[in-house]
Structure formats: structure tokens, C-alpha cells
Design a protein around this motif. Structure first.
Motif, PDB file in Angstrom:
ATOM      1  N   SER A   1      23.889  18.236  47.424  1.00 57.05           N
ATOM      2  CA  SER A   1      22.665  18.181  47.132  1.00 57.05           C
ATOM      3  C   SER A   1      21.558  19.677  47.449  1.00 57.05           C
ATOM      4  O   SER A   1      20.150  20.145  46.815  1.00 57.05           O
ATOM      5  N   PRO A   2      22.084  20.049  48.930  1.00 50.27           N
ATOM      6  CA  PRO A   2      21.514  21.741  49.737  1.00 50.27           C
ATOM      7  C   PRO A   2      21.246  22.993  48.529  1.00 50.27           C
ATOM      8  O   PRO A   2      22.563  22.735  47.739  1.00 50.27           O
ATOM      9  N   ASP A   3      19.741  22.965  48.181  1.00 51.70           N
ATOM     10  CA  ASP A   3      20.518  24.535  47.817  1.00 51.70           C
ATOM     11  C   ASP A   3      21.157  25.595  47.747  1.00 51.70           C
ATOM     12  O   ASP A   3      21.499  25.631  49.631  1.00 51.70           O
ATOM     13  N   ILE A   4      21.835  26.745  47.428  1.00 54.98           N
ATOM     14  CA  ILE A   4      22.675  27.297  47.206  1.00 54.98           C
ATOM     15  C   ILE A   4      22.530  28.649  46.977  1.00 54.98           C
ATOM     16  O   ILE A   4      22.567  28.854  45.716  1.00 54.98           O
ATOM     17  N   VAL A   5      22.970  29.114  48.616  1.00 59.85           N
ATOM     18  CA  VAL A   5      23.106  31.253  47.630  1.00 59.85           C
ATOM     19  C   VAL A   5      24.313  31.044  47.489  1.00 59.85           C
ATOM     20  O   VAL A   5      24.900  30.473  48.576  1.00 59.85           O
ATOM     21  N   PHE A   6      24.616  31.918  47.293  1.00 60.56           N
ATOM     22  CA  PHE A   6      26.125  32.390  46.325  1.00 60.56           C
ATOM     23  C   PHE A   6      26.943  33.836  46.958  1.00 60.56           C
ATOM     24  O   PHE A   6      26.181  34.470  46.062  1.00 60.56           O
TER      25      PHE A   6
END
Length: 509
Positions: free
Chosen positions: A251-256
């Protein structure tokens, strides 16, 4: 109760990313904050027909951001066989733990264990493949250390990976050998490239179970954005992560962060820093500097070449540097070639010279105050006073104006924002010792580093990290104010609600 946006919450004690304000209201339009201010100034026209929450007695802050963790590693650790409770133990206890799992888990080909403390195991004489063979000789065994930077394998596992006594060490990887005989001990340090290429993938059923546990953990602890900083991240891993997001498993936004060896794959898909792919933002190129083999790898010349290449491809860099020597060459290299967004990961041991150069470089830092609580007693036991003075110099970084954010490095420690605040404020170890109290910071500063500053160093500072009209409606509600609470009570505070872009992910109101 799961409320659907838009939403109005009144009479909150609110930390907006900068300051604490009383009797505040926030109003969302579904995904963003549209109004933030005193409750007595919030017009009824802003809340006609929308859900409302009475925030009296609750503390609100921007959604927490973990600026450095490893999603797949955390999923594997949570769903795998846990050895974190094997410490200060004798070999017999260790072997019985292995045998018990072997009997219970008849489904897996490889037996994968996680979270063994390397130094505890070293002191107890457990780091030898022959010992593991005596418990499980006929199935391949991988035991991952809680640092995330090494494994212990039994003999069959080494054979399956094609490793024998004549195998040469690849650059940057250490195949440990016993003293005085010089035979393989089964310990491999910094060997994820070998493992990922030659080990079978973790079974889907186990990964699905693991990611459910990861999502539950992050939601419950108020995290609305995380950075996957895994060095081996490639396009295949990005596609897997995109599918997890698309199916609601994360669910959390992701920086990859892509591993720097793989940035060519990303460029071939027209992806570079800050690109968005399936809702996932692309981050810095991840580079790792290691001292595990006794010398720094890559050396300073090669590191400068890697940084320059990454910058030319449109990627700022994120350099894993723990030891003083590694941090020094990383900062020196970045002073020669600087790009907005460059970061140092960990920066665990900082001397005054490097600290000063870092302050003039414009490079940001993601560090882990919770390590002081989890591993501080070992630091005290194994380090002299001069080295202890260099550990996790959060106050010095903050005072010099260096953008420093907090992270968990999960699965090394589990994501827990309040635990990070407690560690940064007290610098207390598990046994109650204090590591260099000159470097303590205030609860207010800790909260700011977990939210506002973390957003900036993760490249999302124009959308997240503040409770402000126009920003993503990322919000955490807690039952007490950690900034005003007695410091020893912080760990007892509970998250009551987690909201990411207006969607309620966790509700315990």
C-alpha cells in the motif's frame, strides 16, 4: 471502520512537518489536502456531506517515510525461518533449531533461515558449514545474517551454487575460510549476486505470505512511503514490485532504487531518476562500497568512474558506506562529481574531516538511529572510545545543515518510526547503556527528519512530508503526542490511523 475520502478531521494536535499546532483541522478531497488550519476557521462549506472524525485527544503528523529498506528481503525474513532468537546460545541449541525446522518444513527444497546475528554466531563458534552439515546434511541450507550482507551455507548449498575450494573470489565478494586450514567455512559476505543468479527463487506462496506481512507491518506503523534501496534491483524486480502495487499487496508509495549495474536496463525503457513506472517512482542508482574483504571495493578511482557514468545516464547516486574509510572516499568522490539527489546510505562512522567535507558537498544522508538500540551494546563491547564518538552523528549532521533522514534498513531492523525517535533522542542500547549522548537530538527534530526531510532526500519533497494544502493526503494519527511525551513513554504510543493519499490503510480508532 474504513472511511472513504473525502474526509475532515477536527481538533487535532498537529505536527505539520515543521511545527506543532493545537486545535487544527485537515480536509481532504480524496487524494490531497485541500485545507489545513485552525478548526474554528474551517468553513462548513468545506465539509458538506463528507465523513468527519473528531480528533480531540489525537496527535497527527505527515505519513512516515522509511528512506532505506529492502522490500523483498523483509518479505523473505518475515515469511522465512527466523533465527533472531538464537543469540548467546551454545551450538546444541542452534543445531536443534535447525533440525526442528527441517522436520517441519518438508515442502521447501532449499531451507532458508533469516536474522542470525553474525557476531553472536561468531562468538559462539557457529559459523562453520560442517556444524550445519551435522544437523542438515542432505538439503541445501542458507542462513542469512541480520545485517543483510552475508550468509552461512552448508556443504550441499555450496555445491549447488558451484562453489568449491578452488573457486576464485569475484571482486567485492568474500568467501571466508577457516583458520588455520584455509578451507571454506560456508560464510559468504556481499555475495547477493552469486545467490540471486544461482539459487532458485523463493516459492510464490512464501513471497505472497511475506508481502502481506510487510504491508501489515508498514500500515500499522504509519508508513505511507518507503524507499527500496536493494543493490540488486533490476527491471525484473521492478516489474514484480509494480504487480504488488497494482494488486494492492503493497500500500505505501514506493521509490525504487536501481542497482547501478542495471541502470542500462532502465534507460532502455526510457526510465531515469524521478520517472514513474506503474505508480512507482524511480530513485537514485544504488552503489555499495565494502570493506568485507579487508580492502575497499570499489577503489576510489573505480568509484569515481561509476558515479560519473550514473550521472551521465541521468541518475544521482546512493552510496552504501558504513565504515569511516568507505564514507571518506565516497564523500571525496561526490565532491568531484555532484548531482542533485546524491546520497550517502548509513554514514555510520563519521570523523570530523569527513563531516566537514560532507557539509560542503550538498550530499544528503539516510541513517539508522534504531541500530543504537539494537546493536549499541555490541558497539560498546567491540569499539574503543574514539570510535564510539564517531557513531551515528545525527546531531552534528543536523547542526551543520546536512539533510539527514531516518530509515530502518529492514530487515536489519523492522520499520518503527517511534522506535527511531526514541533511539535518536536517548541513544540508549537494549541494555540501557548510552552511546555518545553528545549526538542526541530533540523529539521535534526527530519527527521532522522522519517526515519532511525524508521526503526531500527521497525526491518527493514537493508532494509528501508536510500536512499542507496541495500535498498528498498522507497522515498518521496517534493516541499521544510523542514530541510532548516523557521520552520513556514514546515506545508505548500507538498509531490509530494511517492514511495514504486519502485512502485509509490502517484504522484502530
Amino acid at each position: 471502520m474504513f472511511l472513504s475520502p473525502p474526509l475532515r478531521i477536527d481538533d487535532l494536535t498537529l505536527f505539520d512537518g515543521w511545527y506543532v499546532k493545537e486545535r487544527q483541522s485537515v480536509v481532504t478531497n480524496g487524494s490531497h489536502f485541500v485545507w489545513v488550519g485552525p478548526t474554528n476557521q474551517c468553513s462548513d462549506s468545506l465539509s458538506g456531506g463528507i465523513a468527519r472524525i473528531d480528533g480531540r485527544g489525537l496527535f497527527a503528523c505527515p505519513g512516515f517515510i522509511d528512506s532505506h529498506l529492502h522490500l523483498a528481503g523483509l518479505a523473505a525474513a518475515l515469511s522465512g525461518h527466523d533465527l533472531s532468537n538464537v543469540f548467546d546460545s551454545d551450538p546444541n541449541t542452534f543445531l536443534e533449531s535447525l533440525k526442528s525446522v527441517c522436520k517441519e518444513d518438508m515442502q521447501s527444497d532449499w531451507l532458508r533461515f533469516y536474522s542470525l546475528d553474525y557476531f553472536d554466531a561468531l562468538d559462539a563458534g557457529l559459523l562453520n558449514r560442517r556444524l550445519v552439515d551435522s544437523a542438515i546434511p542432505d538439503r541445501p541450507v542458507m542462513i542469512r545474517f541480520n545485517s543483510g550482507h552475508g550468509v552461512l551455507l552448508n556443504t550441499l548449498a555450496l555445491h549447488r551454487l558451484g562453489i568449491n575450494e578452488s573457486t576464485s573470489e569475484p571482486p567485492g565478494i568474500t568467501l571466508e575460510r577457516t583458520i588455520p586450514h584455509g578451507v571454506l567455512s560456508g560464510v559468504i559476505l556481499e555475495g547477493d549476486e552469486i545467490l540471486s543468479k544461482n539459487m532458485p527463487a523463493i516459492p510464490d506462496y512464501q513471497l505472497v505470505s511475506g508481502f502481506k506481512l510487510v504491508n501489515r507491518l508498514l500500515n500499522k506503523h504509519g508508513f505511507t512511503c518507503v524507499v527500496d534501496a536493494t543493490r540488486t534491483n533490476d527491471m525484473e524486480r521492478l516489474c514484480m514490485t509494480r504487480n504488488l502495487v497494482a494488486t494492492g499487496q503493497i500500500s505505501p508509495d514506493i521509490v525504487f532504487m536501481p542497482g547501478y549495474e542495471h541502470i542500462g536496463e532502465f534507460r532502455s525503457k526510457d526510465l531515469t531518476y524521478s520517472s514513474v513506472y506503474g505508480g512507482i517512482r524511480i530513485g537514485c542508482a544504488k552503489i555499495q562500497i565494502s570493506l568485507s574483504g579487508g580492502s575497499i571495493y570499489p577503489n576510489s578511482s573505480d568509484l569515481r568512474g561509476i558515479i560519473n557514468h550514473s550521472h551521465r545516464q541521468g541518475f544521482p547516486v546512493s552510496i552504501h558506506a558504513v565504515e569511516r574509510e568507505c564514507i571518506s572516499i565516497a564523500v571525496d568522490a561526490l565532491c568531484r562529481s555532484r548531482m542533485n539527489g546524491d546520497r550517502i546510505e548509513h554514514a555510520s562512522e563519521l570523523d570530523d574531516r569527513t563531516l566537514s567535507k560532507l557539509a560542503h558537498s550538498g550530499v544528503s544522508v539516510s541513517t539508522q538511529p534504531a541500530f543504537l538500540h539494537s546493536y549499541g551494546d555490541r558497539y560498546i563491547q567491540r569499539s574503543d572510545s574514539s570510535k564510539l564518538q564517531m557513531l551515528y552523528r545525527i546531531s552534528s549532521l543536523n547542526k551543520l545543515g546536512i539533510s539527514v533522514g531516518f530509515s530502518s534498513d529492514a530487515p536489519v531492523t523492522y520499520p518503527n518510526a517511534l522506535g527511531s525517535i526514541y533511539s535518536a533522542v536517548t541513544r540508549k542500547t537494549f541494555r540501557g547503556n548510552v552511546v555518545n549522548d553528545d549526538e542526541t537530538i530533540s523529539p521535534m527534530d526527530s519527527m521532522r527528519l522522519l517526515t519532511n526531510v525524508n521526503a526531500v532526500i527521497c525526491g518527493v519533497g514537493e508532494q509528501k512530508g508536510q500536512v499542507k494544502a496541495g500535498y498528498d493526503a498522507d497522515l498518521v494519527l496517534m493516541d499521544h503526542n510523542p514530541i510532548a511525551s516523557d521520552i520513556e513513554d514514546i515506545l508505548e504510543i500507538s498509531v490509530r490511523l494511517t492514511m495514504r493519499r486519502g485512502e485509509i490503510l490502517y484504522d484502530n480508532l
